[in-house]
Scaffold this motif. Structure first.
Motif, PDB file in Angstrom:
ATOM      1  N   LEU A  33       0.828  -1.215   0.000  1.00 28.38           N
ATOM      2  CA  LEU A  33       0.000   0.000   0.000  1.00 28.38           C
ATOM      3  C   LEU A  33       0.859   1.260   0.000  1.00 28.38           C
ATOM      4  O   LEU A  33       0.634   2.181  -0.797  1.00 28.38           O
ATOM      5  N   THR A  34       1.824   1.314   0.900  1.00 29.68           N
ATOM      6  CA  THR A  34       2.662   2.521   0.970  1.00 29.68           C
ATOM      7  C   THR A  34       3.588   2.620  -0.240  1.00 29.68           C
ATOM      8  O   THR A  34       3.899   3.726  -0.700  1.00 29.68           O
ATOM      9  N   GLY A  35       4.031   1.480  -0.772  1.00 30.07           N
ATOM     10  CA  GLY A  35       4.881   1.513  -1.957  1.00 30.07           C
ATOM     11  C   GLY A  35       4.144   2.067  -3.164  1.00 30.07           C
ATOM     12  O   GLY A  35       4.669   2.921  -3.896  1.00 30.07           O
ATOM     13  N   LEU A  36       2.932   1.597  -3.396  1.00 29.38           N
ATOM     14  CA  LEU A  36       2.135   2.105  -4.519  1.00 29.38           C
ATOM     15  C   LEU A  36       1.826   3.592  -4.339  1.00 29.38           C
ATOM     16  O   LEU A  36       1.929   4.379  -5.289  1.00 29.38           O
ATOM     17  N   PHE A  43       6.276   9.964  -8.594  1.00 27.21           N
ATOM     18  CA  PHE A  43       6.456  10.022 -10.038  1.00 27.21           C
ATOM     19  C   PHE A  43       5.360  10.810 -10.765  1.00 27.21           C
ATOM     20  O   PHE A  43       5.564  11.206 -11.915  1.00 27.21           O
ATOM     21  N   PHE A  44       4.210  11.053 -10.112  1.00 22.63           N
ATOM     22  CA  PHE A  44       3.123  11.718 -10.810  1.00 22.63           C
ATOM     23  C   PHE A  44       2.599  12.967 -10.108  1.00 22.63           C
ATOM     24  O   PHE A  44       1.955  13.793 -10.757  1.00 22.63           O
ATOM     25  N   VAL A  45       2.829  13.112  -8.808  1.00 18.43           N
ATOM     26  CA  VAL A  45       2.287  14.242  -8.064  1.00 18.43           C
ATOM     27  C   VAL A  45       3.358  15.269  -7.724  1.00 18.43           C
ATOM     28  O   VAL A  45       3.142  16.475  -7.858  1.00 18.43           O
ATOM     29  N   GLN A  51      16.205  22.274 -11.137  1.00 21.96           N
ATOM     30  CA  GLN A  51      17.577  22.094 -11.614  1.00 21.96           C
ATOM     31  C   GLN A  51      17.757  20.790 -12.390  1.00 21.96           C
ATOM     32  O   GLN A  51      18.392  20.772 -13.447  1.00 21.96           O
ATOM     33  N   GLN A  52      17.198  19.683 -11.867  1.00 24.62           N
ATOM     34  CA  GLN A  52      17.451  18.376 -12.447  1.00 24.62           C
ATOM     35  C   GLN A  52      16.325  17.857 -13.324  1.00 24.62           C
ATOM     36  O   GLN A  52      16.461  16.789 -13.947  1.00 24.62           O
ATOM     37  N   GLY A  53      15.236  18.594 -13.400  1.00 26.27           N
ATOM     38  CA  GLY A  53      14.137  18.168 -14.247  1.00 26.27           C
ATOM     39  C   GLY A  53      13.478  16.905 -13.725  1.00 26.27           C
ATOM     40  O   GLY A  53      13.361  16.693 -12.514  1.00 26.27           O
ATOM     41  N   GLU A  54      13.062  16.030 -14.633  1.00 29.45           N
ATOM     42  CA  GLU A  54      12.377  14.796 -14.263  1.00 29.45           C
ATOM     43  C   GLU A  54      13.343  13.730 -13.755  1.00 29.45           C
ATOM     44  O   GLU A  54      12.919  12.779 -13.082  1.00 29.45           O
ATOM     45  N   ILE A  59      15.216   9.569  -6.989  1.00 23.99           N
ATOM     46  CA  ILE A  59      15.596   9.660  -5.571  1.00 23.99           C
ATOM     47  C   ILE A  59      14.574   8.989  -4.669  1.00 23.99           C
ATOM     48  O   ILE A  59      14.917   8.583  -3.551  1.00 23.99           O
ATOM     49  N   PHE A  60      13.321   8.860  -5.118  1.00 22.19           N
ATOM     50  CA  PHE A  60      12.305   8.246  -4.269  1.00 22.19           C
ATOM     51  C   PHE A  60      12.539   6.744  -4.101  1.00 22.19           C
ATOM     52  O   PHE A  60      11.938   6.111  -3.228  1.00 22.19           O
TER      53      PHE A  60
END
Length: 250
Positions: A33-36, A43-45, A51-54, A59-60
């Motif tokens: 649950l926490t991983g999803l 990645f979406f929010v 500086q580093q863009g996408e 890092i997550f």
């Protein structure tokens, strides 16, 4: 009346097996649950880094994996020392169960670091203090696993593993403080206990969720592996025959 819980309550293999069997499904559920949620938020929010863009989004996965790689090695050293000093087989068993998971997180940290470093620094790898000490950590994990598996006698195996893990634990503060002690290409910490966070709130939330997910995953895998090791060591014990014969019959 039930006996009060003490810190030694689950040192008995039969009690640890019961605890691990009950806790493992909950750990898997929390990890999923926490991983999803963490991946979705990261990645979406979370906003794009100015500086580093996408590319920064890795890092997550990278940062929690790096944290886990260090903390799990310290856990190995702790349980190994406890098993060695108190002649507690469960301590040594837990250390053995932790090692493959710690090695996996270290490998993930190194690979994701390379994937992050190439677009950010323009190179997959540099021999700076942080990266080199993290690679040494992976070699320490692999060395510990190879050492304890190579010695047939459980007592000698536990003692040798404890000695290696305690010496290797000196590498963990080197990893953590390397960006302060030396001029390295690796960036400094984004999260600090003594300073305000440098990340947006959604980034912090995603990082927190992924950290919880990695911890829950680690507990689930370590509990499962430790139970397998306990059953192997205690295969001739009465409690194993009674508990698992009853399970098979039911």
């Amino acid at each position: 009346m039930n006996a009060p819980l003490r810190w030694t309550t689950f040192a008995a293999p039969s009690r640890f097996d019961a605890l691990a069997a009950a806790a493992t499904p909950w750990c898997w559920a929390v990890a999923a649950l926490t991983g999803l949620a963490g991946l979705w938020m990261g990645f979406f929010v979370a906003p794009t880094d100015f500086q580093q863009g996408e590319a920064y989004r890795i890092i997550f996965i990278h940062v929690p994996a790096a944290w886990m790689s260090m903390l799990l090695y310290l856990a190995i050293a702790f349980w190994s020392a406890l098993g060695w000093g108190l002649n507690a087989r469960m301590g040594s068993t837990l250390a053995r169960a932790i090692a493959p998971t710690g090695a996996m997180f270290t490998a993930v940290a190194l690979v994701t670091g390379a994937l992050w470093g190439q677009p950010t620094w323009g190179t997959w790898w540099v021999w700076d203090a942080r990266l080199t000490s993290e690679l040494i950590l992976l070699l320490l994990y692999l060395g510990y696993i190879a050492l304890v598996e190579a010695i047939d006698d459980p007592r000698r195996s536990a003692q040798a593993g404890a000695l290696l893990s305690l010496v290797g634990a000196l590498n963990v503060p080197i990893i953590y403080f390397s960006v302060r002690w030396w001029n390295t290409l690796h960036q400094g910490a984004s999260i600090s206990m003594t300073a305000a966070p440098k990340m947006a709130q959604t980034m912090l939330q995603a990082m927190g969720l992924m950290t919880i997910a990695f911890w829950a995953f680690a507990f689930a895998v370590i509990f499962s592996r430790a139970r397998a090791l306990v059953l192997e060591l205690e295969s001739e014990s009465d409690w194993v025959a009674q508990r698992y014969r009853h399970t098979e019959e039911s």
